[in-house]
Design a protein around this motif. Structure first.
Motif, PDB file in Angstrom:
ATOM      1  N   ALA A  55    -116.916 -33.199   9.206  1.00  0.00           N
ATOM      2  CA  ALA A  55    -117.135 -33.926   7.950  1.00  0.00           C
ATOM      3  C   ALA A  55    -115.882 -33.924   7.079  1.00  0.00           C
ATOM      4  O   ALA A  55    -115.563 -34.923   6.436  1.00  0.00           O
ATOM      5  N   ARG A  56    -115.171 -32.825   7.078  1.00  0.00           N
ATOM      6  CA  ARG A  56    -113.956 -32.722   6.271  1.00  0.00           C
ATOM      7  C   ARG A  56    -112.808 -33.542   6.858  1.00  0.00           C
ATOM      8  O   ARG A  56    -112.103 -34.240   6.149  1.00  0.00           O
ATOM      9  N   PRO A  59    -114.019 -38.115   7.114  1.00  0.00           N
ATOM     10  CA  PRO A  59    -114.936 -38.341   5.992  1.00  0.00           C
ATOM     11  C   PRO A  59    -116.026 -39.380   6.247  1.00  0.00           C
ATOM     12  O   PRO A  59    -117.104 -39.285   5.653  1.00  0.00           O
ATOM     13  N   ARG A  62    -119.314 -37.717   7.067  1.00  0.00           N
ATOM     14  CA  ARG A  62    -119.845 -36.689   6.158  1.00  0.00           C
ATOM     15  C   ARG A  62    -121.373 -36.748   6.023  1.00  0.00           C
ATOM     16  O   ARG A  62    -122.064 -35.739   6.189  1.00  0.00           O
ATOM     17  N   GLU A  66    -123.855 -33.775   7.280  1.00  0.00           N
ATOM     18  CA  GLU A  66    -124.703 -33.054   6.329  1.00  0.00           C
ATOM     19  C   GLU A  66    -126.172 -33.125   6.755  1.00  0.00           C
ATOM     20  O   GLU A  66    -126.904 -32.139   6.646  1.00  0.00           O
TER      21      GLU A  66
END
Length: 84
Positions: A55-56, A59, A62, A66
């Motif tokens: 996710a980092r 992007p 993400r 999550e």
């Protein structure tokens, strides 16, 4: 290592990047491979760590990362298994 059926070794190398012990970058599919590897083993700690890293670094993933982290934390592995 992937072509040699050395999944454990490949995941070890990917985790070195995720843990910050190497600067080597991998193509996105190798991080996805590691995520699936930990999914198959129901390894919540490393699954979460890999998803957070993805996710980092990417992007655009993400929201998906999550979502699957929340499912894994609720022990809903079978739901994650059914995702494309």
């Amino acid at each position: 290592y992937l072509n040699l059926n050395e999944a454990d070794r490949l995941v070890d190398f990917v985790m070195k990047r995720i843990n910050g012990t190497t600067i080597k970058n991998f193509e996105p599919q190798y991080y996805e491979f590691a995520l699936r590897y930990f999914l198959a083993r129901r390894d919540l700690e490393n699954f979460r760590k890999t998803a957070v890293f993805i996710a980092r670094e990417f992007p655009q993933t993400r929201e998906d990362m999550e979502g699957i982290i929340k499912l894994a934390e609720k022990d809903l592995w079978n739901v994650i298994d059914s995702l494309p």
